[in-house]
Structure formats: structure tokens, C-alpha cells
Design an enzyme around this catalytic site. Sequence first.
Site, mmCIF file in Angstrom:
data_model
loop_
_atom_site.group_PDB
_atom_site.id
_atom_site.type_symbol
_atom_site.label_atom_id
_atom_site.label_comp_id
_atom_site.label_asym_id
_atom_site.label_seq_id
_atom_site.Cartn_x
_atom_site.Cartn_y
_atom_site.Cartn_z
ATOM 1 N N GLU A 108 -38.601 -17.172 37.659
ATOM 2 C CA GLU A 108 -37.808 -16.748 36.509
ATOM 3 C C GLU A 108 -38.428 -15.510 35.888
ATOM 4 O O GLU A 108 -39.655 -15.360 35.837
ATOM 5 C CB GLU A 108 -37.758 -17.889 35.485
ATOM 6 C CG GLU A 108 -36.768 -17.698 34.359
ATOM 7 C CD GLU A 108 -36.618 -18.959 33.508
ATOM 8 O OE1 GLU A 108 -36.550 -18.819 32.277
ATOM 9 O OE2 GLU A 108 -36.583 -20.075 34.073
ATOM 10 N N ASP A 110 -37.836 -13.375 32.297
ATOM 11 C CA ASP A 110 -37.146 -13.613 31.019
ATOM 12 C C ASP A 110 -37.226 -12.470 30.033
ATOM 13 O O ASP A 110 -38.304 -11.929 29.777
ATOM 14 C CB ASP A 110 -37.783 -14.808 30.286
ATOM 15 C CG ASP A 110 -37.563 -16.139 30.968
ATOM 16 O OD1 ASP A 110 -36.632 -16.235 31.774
ATOM 17 O OD2 ASP A 110 -38.330 -17.067 30.676
ATOM 18 N N GLU A 112 -36.020 -12.875 26.096
ATOM 19 C CA GLU A 112 -35.436 -13.741 25.074
ATOM 20 C C GLU A 112 -35.594 -13.051 23.729
ATOM 21 O O GLU A 112 -36.669 -12.538 23.408
ATOM 22 C CB GLU A 112 -36.100 -15.119 25.043
ATOM 23 C CG GLU A 112 -35.762 -15.982 26.247
ATOM 24 C CD GLU A 112 -36.283 -17.405 26.086
ATOM 25 O OE1 GLU A 112 -35.482 -18.343 26.173
ATOM 26 O OE2 GLU A 112 -37.500 -17.561 25.870
ATOM 27 N N HIS A 125 -39.219 -11.713 23.345
ATOM 28 C CA HIS A 125 -40.110 -12.628 24.052
ATOM 29 C C HIS A 125 -39.893 -12.429 25.549
ATOM 30 O O HIS A 125 -38.763 -12.478 26.033
ATOM 31 C CB HIS A 125 -39.759 -14.061 23.639
ATOM 32 C CG HIS A 125 -40.509 -15.144 24.324
ATOM 33 N ND1 HIS A 125 -41.592 -15.775 23.747
ATOM 34 C CD2 HIS A 125 -40.339 -15.739 25.528
ATOM 35 C CE1 HIS A 125 -42.047 -16.712 24.573
ATOM 36 N NE2 HIS A 125 -41.299 -16.696 25.663
ATOM 37 N N ASN A 127 -41.341 -13.454 29.624
ATOM 38 C CA ASN A 127 -42.108 -14.438 30.382
ATOM 39 C C ASN A 127 -41.800 -14.260 31.863
ATOM 40 O O ASN A 127 -40.739 -13.733 32.240
ATOM 41 C CB ASN A 127 -41.771 -15.860 29.940
ATOM 42 C CG ASN A 127 -42.872 -16.867 30.227
ATOM 43 O OD1 ASN A 127 -43.857 -16.554 30.888
ATOM 44 N ND2 ASN A 127 -42.701 -18.090 29.749
ATOM 45 N N ASN A 135 -45.816 -19.860 31.318
ATOM 46 C CA ASN A 135 -46.909 -19.678 30.353
ATOM 47 C C ASN A 135 -47.512 -18.281 30.423
ATOM 48 O O ASN A 135 -48.710 -18.097 30.263
ATOM 49 C CB ASN A 135 -48.009 -20.724 30.570
ATOM 50 C CG ASN A 135 -47.489 -22.140 30.396
ATOM 51 O OD1 ASN A 135 -46.657 -22.389 29.519
ATOM 52 N ND2 ASN A 135 -47.956 -23.051 31.226
ATOM 53 N N ARG A 136 -46.635 -17.283 30.678
ATOM 54 C CA ARG A 136 -47.106 -15.899 30.759
ATOM 55 C C ARG A 136 -46.367 -15.047 29.717
ATOM 56 O O ARG A 136 -45.789 -14.013 30.019
ATOM 57 C CB ARG A 136 -46.881 -15.348 32.166
ATOM 58 C CG ARG A 136 -47.623 -16.113 33.256
ATOM 59 C CD ARG A 136 -47.427 -15.462 34.613
ATOM 60 N NE ARG A 136 -48.223 -16.102 35.633
ATOM 61 C CZ ARG A 136 -47.737 -16.959 36.548
ATOM 62 N NH1 ARG A 136 -46.452 -17.271 36.535
ATOM 63 N NH2 ARG A 136 -48.547 -17.482 37.447
ATOM 64 N N ASP A 201 -35.511 -25.352 15.962
ATOM 65 C CA ASP A 201 -36.699 -26.212 15.929
ATOM 66 C C ASP A 201 -37.964 -25.435 16.279
ATOM 67 O O ASP A 201 -39.074 -25.922 16.070
ATOM 68 C CB ASP A 201 -36.529 -27.401 16.880
ATOM 69 C CG ASP A 201 -36.249 -26.993 18.310
ATOM 70 O OD1 ASP A 201 -35.698 -25.891 18.523
ATOM 71 O OD2 ASP A 201 -36.573 -27.768 19.230
ATOM 72 N N TRP A 202 -37.821 -24.175 16.814
ATOM 73 C CA TRP A 202 -39.009 -23.403 17.168
ATOM 74 C C TRP A 202 -38.851 -21.894 17.060
ATOM 75 O O TRP A 202 -39.839 -21.171 16.939
ATOM 76 C CB TRP A 202 -39.463 -23.725 18.596
ATOM 77 C CG TRP A 202 -38.486 -23.314 19.665
ATOM 78 C CD1 TRP A 202 -37.471 -24.061 20.176
ATOM 79 C CD2 TRP A 202 -38.411 -22.048 20.339
ATOM 80 N NE1 TRP A 202 -36.770 -23.355 21.130
ATOM 81 C CE2 TRP A 202 -37.338 -22.118 21.250
ATOM 82 C CE3 TRP A 202 -39.157 -20.877 20.263
ATOM 83 C CZ2 TRP A 202 -36.975 -21.056 22.071
ATOM 84 C CZ3 TRP A 202 -38.800 -19.806 21.084
ATOM 85 C CH2 TRP A 202 -37.719 -19.907 21.979
ATOM 86 N N GLY A 206 -41.815 -20.642 14.063
ATOM 87 C CA GLY A 206 -42.202 -21.955 14.555
ATOM 88 C C GLY A 206 -41.298 -23.087 14.106
ATOM 89 O O GLY A 206 -41.693 -24.258 14.121
ATOM 90 N N ARG A 285 -56.127 -20.403 23.631
ATOM 91 C CA ARG A 285 -55.186 -21.151 24.483
ATOM 92 C C ARG A 285 -55.791 -21.448 25.848
ATOM 93 O O ARG A 285 -55.457 -22.457 26.468
ATOM 94 C CB ARG A 285 -53.904 -20.330 24.636
ATOM 95 C CG ARG A 285 -52.821 -21.001 25.445
ATOM 96 C CD ARG A 285 -51.602 -20.108 25.494
ATOM 97 N NE ARG A 285 -50.542 -20.633 26.308
ATOM 98 C CZ ARG A 285 -49.436 -19.965 26.617
ATOM 99 N NH1 ARG A 285 -49.260 -18.735 26.145
ATOM 100 N NH2 ARG A 285 -48.507 -20.502 27.370
#
Length: 300
Positions: A108, A110, A112, A125, A127, A135-136, A201-202, A206, A285
Site C-alpha cells: 500500500e 498512502d 491521507e 499523512h 505511509n 508503520n512508516r 475517534d483519532w 488524537g 516508538r
Amino acid sequence: MAYSSSTSPGLSLKFLSCLLVLGSLAIVASASSFYQDFDVTWGDGRAKILNTGELLTLSLDKASGSGFQSKHEYLFGKIDMQLKLVPGNSAGTVTAYYLSSQGPTHDEIDFEFLGNLSGDPYILHTNVFSQGKGNREQQFYLWFDPTADFHTYSILWNPRRIIFSVDGTPIREFKNSESIGVPFPKNQPMRIYSSLWNADDWATRGGLVKTDWTKAPFTASYRNFNANNACIWSSGSSSCDSKSPTSTTNDSQWLSQELDSAGQEKMRWVQKNYMIYNYCTDTKRFPRGLPSECANVNLS
């Protein structure tokens, strides 16, 4: 075009009629890309193809969002799309525009766009998933108002790298790091997808800022899709195997394209001034060490 007064009226009328017919056909042909290239996949009428195919809009209300996908799958390509994002108070909304394969080990790429309160900037955003692992994330503010007009968001995906660009300015590069054991998206054909949906919700601070449904419906607009430089995957083979990429006017240099010094300088400028998150610098992280590919990331 000028016409002589001595031209036969009959011939003039026939000629003009032919021009009108040909002109109408040309308009239909040039304006039908969304009909030709995409299918609306969900939203119960909230996604609309307008202006004889030149424009596509997605809408979101409290009951549902909407989305579309490409008719073709691609294995490498340079994909351009112009988007105008949800204006005003877009907090809680996400406009996703991405390439993806299917299955648990999917690839994928992305874009966003995370909505925000009126006057606050969108967050772009990005990825990359390879063989099911993502998680990139890298996130950016934009240097313009993406709701005021259309802007071009591009993905260059070839066997050596993925380059994300905005209005021709590169903002991120993800290099092929298979030599150090990092999977790279190169074997799974991907479709183009886009959706407008509620993620309060995010998505905004956040999840602290919720969607204001009194502002609904929320609408994002799309135009000028271009995949002329791309390899269409069909029946187990690529259109680039037997000929140059689908464009008849461009060569296949994009299949090995990389950033020149000017492109690298532009990317450094964006990352220095507008990047707000980079997973390759997030030591909290990744306390056991940053991901291996981060050694290949040009940090500003």
C-alpha cells in the site's frame, strides 16, 4: 478559421456540421476519464461523477461516507490526481487517496488528509506498506490552503523507489532497501482507491475534536487523473512487458527515475519546514532501534 464568401452554402453547412460532431466527440472523449477509469464502490449515491466525467466528488454525512476505485490494477507507474479537500470545519474527516493490493500481506502507498478545525491546517499523512507491514508514517503540513483550489498529488512508483510529490514538489522518498532485508512493494499489482469517511475517534488531535455534523455534508473533489505513465496489470501480465508504458508520447524513463539534485533540495526544503512527524526519528516508538530502512532516509 475563416470562410470564403464564395464557398458553397451546402458544403459550408456540411463542413460545419462535421466540425460540430467531431468537436462533440472530442469533448466526450477527453472528459470521460472518470467513467473510463473508475468505479464508484460505496456511498449510496454520495459519490458522483459530474461534468461528463471530468469531475468526481465524494461526500460524507452522518449516515455514510463514500468511495471509488480504479478499474485497472497497476504494477509500477506515475499516478497523478488533482484534489480539492473538504473546506471549512473538516475536523474528524479523513480523505484517503492511495494504491493498495489485497490480502493479509498487501502492499500500500498512502496519501491521507486529516481534517481540522476552520483555520487550522490539514495534516497530510503518508505511509508505505510492504508485505503487510506498515508503520512508516511521515506527516506534513502543506504550504497552501488545500481547500481553496485543486492541487496535484502524485505517486511515482518504480522498482527502485517511491516518491510522493505535491504540485511537482517531492516531499518524501521511500527507497528499495531489499539489500538490507526490507521488503519493497514490487510484486503485487495495486488498484487506486479513494474514500471520504468519518474518523473522529483519532483523526483530529488524537480524537479530541469530533466531527460537527451540523456542517455536513462534507465534500471533496477530484479531477485530471493521469496514469499515462503506468503499467496496467491484466491476466497475469503487465502492459510494460510487451511495449513501453501506456502513454504513446512518453518513454519509460520513469521506470528508473530518481531525484536529481534540484529535486533533493526541494524535498529537503519541505521536510525542514513542513514535516511534523517522521517515524525514522521516533526513538521512543522504536526503543530497540529505528527500522533498517531509516538509514536510507535523507533527513533534513
